[in-house]
Design an enzyme around this catalytic site. Structure first.
Site, PDB file in Angstrom:
ATOM      1  N   ASP A  54      -3.865   4.660  -1.846  1.00  0.00           N
ATOM      2  CA  ASP A  54      -3.856   3.562  -2.718  1.00  0.00           C
ATOM      3  C   ASP A  54      -3.089   3.736  -3.525  1.00  0.00           C
ATOM      4  O   ASP A  54      -2.276   4.718  -3.947  1.00  0.00           O
ATOM      5  CB  ASP A  54      -5.238   3.429  -3.103  1.00  0.00           C
ATOM      6  CG  ASP A  54      -5.387   1.782  -3.401  1.00  0.00           C
ATOM      7  OD1 ASP A  54      -4.386   1.148  -3.717  1.00  0.00           O
ATOM      8  OD2 ASP A  54      -6.678   1.348  -3.652  1.00  0.00           O
TER       9      ASP A  54
HETATM   10  C1  NOJ Z   1      -4.803  -1.466  -5.362  1.00  0.00           C
HETATM   11  C2  NOJ Z   1      -6.031  -1.791  -4.538  1.00  0.00           C
HETATM   12  O1  NOJ Z   1      -7.037  -0.970  -4.515  1.00  0.00           O
HETATM   13  C3  NOJ Z   1      -5.610  -2.034  -2.979  1.00  0.00           C
HETATM   14  O2  NOJ Z   1      -6.727  -2.709  -2.451  1.00  0.00           O
HETATM   15  C4  NOJ Z   1      -4.481  -2.886  -2.871  1.00  0.00           C
HETATM   16  O3  NOJ Z   1      -3.953  -2.972  -1.278  1.00  0.00           O
HETATM   17  C5  NOJ Z   1      -3.319  -2.290  -3.533  1.00  0.00           C
HETATM   18  N1  NOJ Z   1      -3.600  -1.869  -4.970  1.00  0.00           N
HETATM   19  C6  NOJ Z   1      -2.010  -2.719  -3.323  1.00  0.00           C
HETATM   20  O4  NOJ Z   1      -1.813  -3.795  -4.166  1.00  0.00           O
END
Ligand code: NOJ
Length: 744
Positions: A283
């Site tokens: 993430d």
């Molecule tokens: C953080 C989020 O937790 C995740 O779900 C997302 O895909 C990414 N950012 C990218 O934006």
């Protein structure tokens, strides 16, 4: 016959050969590229950068992003949209020595331009085909707009509505959640990745992110292996089985080991036991966050730990870029590990056809066509109708007659456009909000010239200003019925939007009180991304529709339901608490040694002395304008041996005044086990359409799989003994019951 068999098996051998040689040639293709790559170029494929547009975390600002891409130091970009922009970055990537195309990723969570209901809302439709279709349309639009990879579906089980990300998943139940996870993967990915209308999907956030302690986003998770395997992992397994191409690690630590460096999750379970062949992305910044977790002293240690655990791509932290080469040089990380990660990434790029034509997703004509495809809003309207939950309908106030003389439509959300889109709406380049159908527009289109529509804002979503009350009361007095649209703003529920107070914000419930004092019937529309606590509304409003965030066609869908052009059929997929103090509250709990069975006998029971043991609305709850009668439950046998199956049949009759859909739910309870078993578990359901007066007999198959669970040794097995079988209209509204026994 023999001849036929021989032809069949020859055909099978031929097919296997073709499949084998295709597979082989894909691996060969990957190897042929790998053989030419330097270590630095390989590491480059493992980096994903943000395109400086939107950021959901601290972003690294690079002034020389183009140079890095040209040097082959970047494998993927996120938050880069539109054929024009993706083409311009792709062009730069193709100037690199190896000319390896970039893959563009984006959070296409509930639609791209056409916005669908937020996933939690959609899950309340229990309509797998509809959810598959909404993912398909999102994939069609996104892929036409330069994107090949969505960071969806979010398959985290969530049982705590304080956690803002409940909106992104399919609710609290692992059985339903698994079916929905697979449907969404099928929808995004289509039949094969090279299909131009497909994007590859990403099962996230692996794992157990939904169980963040206290519902506080990014918080630690502490859970037993049994709970992990039985409740939190099944939707991930279902996504893997459905062929999902990528996984994303979660931000949380699981029992003290951050998911991004969790070898047990990534290597032992995902890539080992489940045989996952795709790649894993961290993430946002999560590898770098290992330093904050306190498990890595610096980015060097963080990179080492994450790659060794099985994380193949680094989203935004730069830990891989800055450290992997040195780690290899220092013999801390083997080249084999890097090769494995890069092969996984390249394989996907080949499968998407990016090596054949890196610009195949950059066709402006197609982009224009798909973003304006008239079929898409139609589908969005239908799934929005299916997601609206009718919670209350006193005196059959709904559906409203189309001949009503005067309607007062009141509230801070009536005229908004963007609010309807919910948290993860995508800012598509060059697209404004004018295509969204507001609730006001929806209603206006629906009523005839004989109906007068009055409007007042009444109050804001937040704050204590009541200056708009007199105007609202005034128009309510002139009306035959009041419709009040209240709730949260769209960015109150989502990532980093955990709330300890989940009441309807501001003075909105006071406004309802003032409107009810006029004596007029009031229909309340609750707009929200999570289960809210709204006891005053629940107990006093005449009718309530939980409309969630329904997307770009919200206004039309709501009008369809209000006036009976669609008879509501949705049922809650997450328990609605009556108070924050009850959280976590979910239907499939254990009985405990001192179960509370009523609110009047709570001492020395598993209860609160000052709160009900019951939720406000239970899992599976939702009303219709018609009524359904359940009868004739029959089991094909009362004993199940070995691999036997039992067939349970039940007759459902529409006894009311409208045609309608019913979601018939089957729950099981294992009476006695070697470990505690839930008081009930959803094991099947059927959504059926019944015309007014019509009856249908439906059948459920019970097999050993449905009776199995993870025992103390974490083995998946069914234990002999007695089982209760319950069929109902919700987890509480059980209409018919029987039992059977598993022998041996
Ligand atoms: C953080 C989020 O937790 C995740 O779900 C997302 O895909 C990414 N950012 C990218 O934006």
């Amino acid at each position: 016959m023999i001849m036929k068999k021989a032809i069949l098996s020859l055909g099978f051998i031929f097919l296997s050969f073709i499949m084998f040689s295709q597979q082989k040639s894909l691996d060969q293709k990957v190897d042929s590229v790998m053989n030419l790559m330097t270590l630095e170029e390989k590491i480059g494929q493992m980096n994903q950068y943000n395109d400086d547009w939107t950021a959901t975390g601290p972003a690294t600002v690079d002034n020389d992003k183009a140079t890095q891409i040209r040097n082959g130091q970047v494998g993927s970009l996120l938050n880069c949209m539109g054929t024009e922009r993706t083409r311009s970055w792709q062009k730069i990537a193709l100037e690199s020595r190896m000319k390896i195309p970039l893959i563009f990723g984006q959070d296409v969570i509930h639609g791209y331009k056409t916005t669908f209901p937020i996933p939690l809302a959609e899950s309340c439709s229990w309509d797998l085909d509809a959810m598959e279709l909404s993912a398909r349309i999102a994939a069609t639009e996104a892929s036409a707009s330069g994107i090949q990879w969505t960071f969806a579906p979010m398959v985290d089980i969530a049982r705590d509505p304080r956690w803002g990300r409940v909106m992104e998943g399919a609710g609290e139940d692992p059985y339903l959640g698994s079916l929905i996870a697979a449907a969404r993967v099928r929808g995004f990915q289509g039949n094969k990745p090279e299909d131009i209308n497909s994007v590859i999907a990403c099962a996230k956030h692996y794992a157990a992110y939904g169980a963040a302690i206290g519902g506080r986003d990014y918080n630690s998770v502490d859970m037993s292996d049994r709970l992990l395997w039985e409740v939190y992992l099944p939707p991930f397994k279902a996504a893997a089985d459905a062929g999902v191409a990528t996984f994303m690690t979660s931000f949380n630590d699981l029992n003290g080991v951050p998911a991004t460096e969790n070898k047990y999750l990534l290597s032992d379970i995902l890539k080992g036991k489940w045989g996952f062949k795709g790649f894993v992305v961290s993430d946002w910044g999560a590898i770098g966050e290992l330093i904050n977790h306190g498990t890595a002293k610096n980015s060097y240690e963080a990179a080492e730990s994450a790659i060794k655990a099985g994380c193949d791509m680094d989203m935004e932290s730069r830990c891989y870029k800055n450290n992997l080469a040195q780690l290899v040089k220092d013999k801390k990380v083997s080249i084999a590990l890097i090769d494995d990660a890069v092969k996984r990434i390249l394989r996907v790029k080949f499968e998407l056809g990016l090596f054949d034509d890196p610009y195949r997703y950059c066709n402006q004509i197609r982009e224009n066509q798909e973003l304006n495809n008239p079929e898409h809003p139609k589908a969005a309207r239908q799934i929005a109708e299916k997601s609206i939950v009718l919670l209350k309908n006193e005196n059959h106030l709904l559906p409203l007659s189309k001949n009503i003389k005067t309607i007062a439509f009141i509230g801070p959300l009536v005229k908004s456009l963007k609010q309807n889109k919910g948290f993860w709406d995508v800012e598509v380049p060059g697209v404004d909000s004018s295509f969204i159908v507001s609730q006001w527009q929806g209603l206006k289109k629906k009523v005839g010239s004989g109906t007068t529509l009055l409007y007042a804002r009444g109050c804001n979503i937040e704050g204590d200003n009541k200056e708009g009350f007199p105007e609202a009361i005034d128009i309510a007095k002139q009306a035959d019925v009041v419709i009040l649209s209240i709730g949260e703003s769209r960015d109150m529920t989502g990532e980093a939007r955990s709330r300890s107070n989940i009441n309807i914000p501001g003075v909105q419930e006071d406004l309802l009180k003032a409107l009810l004092a006029t004596g007029k019937p009031v229909v309340v529309l609750i707009n929200a991304g999570r289960p809210l606590v709204f006891n005053y509304t629940a107990d006093h409003a005449t009718a309530i529709l939980y409309t969630w965030w329904l997307g770009s066609e919200a206004g039309d869908a709501i009008a369809d339901v209000l006036f009976g052009d669609y008879n509501p059929s949705a049922k809650l997929t997450i328990t609605f608490p009556g108070s924050v103090g009850q959280i976590p509250i979910y239907y499939s709990h254990f009985n405990t040694g001192r179960p509370a069975t009523s609110d009047t006998n709570r001492y020395y029971k598993s209860a609160y002395t000052d709160l009900s043991i019951y939720p406000k609305y239970e899992f599976g709850y939702g009303l219709s304008y018609t009524n359904f009668n359940y009868s004739d439950l029959k089991l094909s046998k009362k004993e199940m041996k070995g691999n036997d199956q039992i067939e349970a049949s039940v007759t459902i009759t529409n006894t009311g005044e409208y045609d309608g859909d019913e979601i018939v739910q089957l729950y099981l309870r294992d009476r006695f086990g070697s470990i505690c078993r839930p008081v009930e578990e959803l094991k099947d359901f059927k959504k059926i359409q019944l015309k007014k007066g019509e009856s249908k007999t439906i059948k459920f198959i019970i097999n050993k799989e449905k009776l199995s669970f993870y025992n103390q040794k974490l083995q998946w097995a069914a234990e002999p003994g007695e089982f209760d079988l319950m069929i109902g209209a919700s987890s509480k509204d059980i209409r018919l019951k029987d039992s059977f026994e598993l022998i041996n």
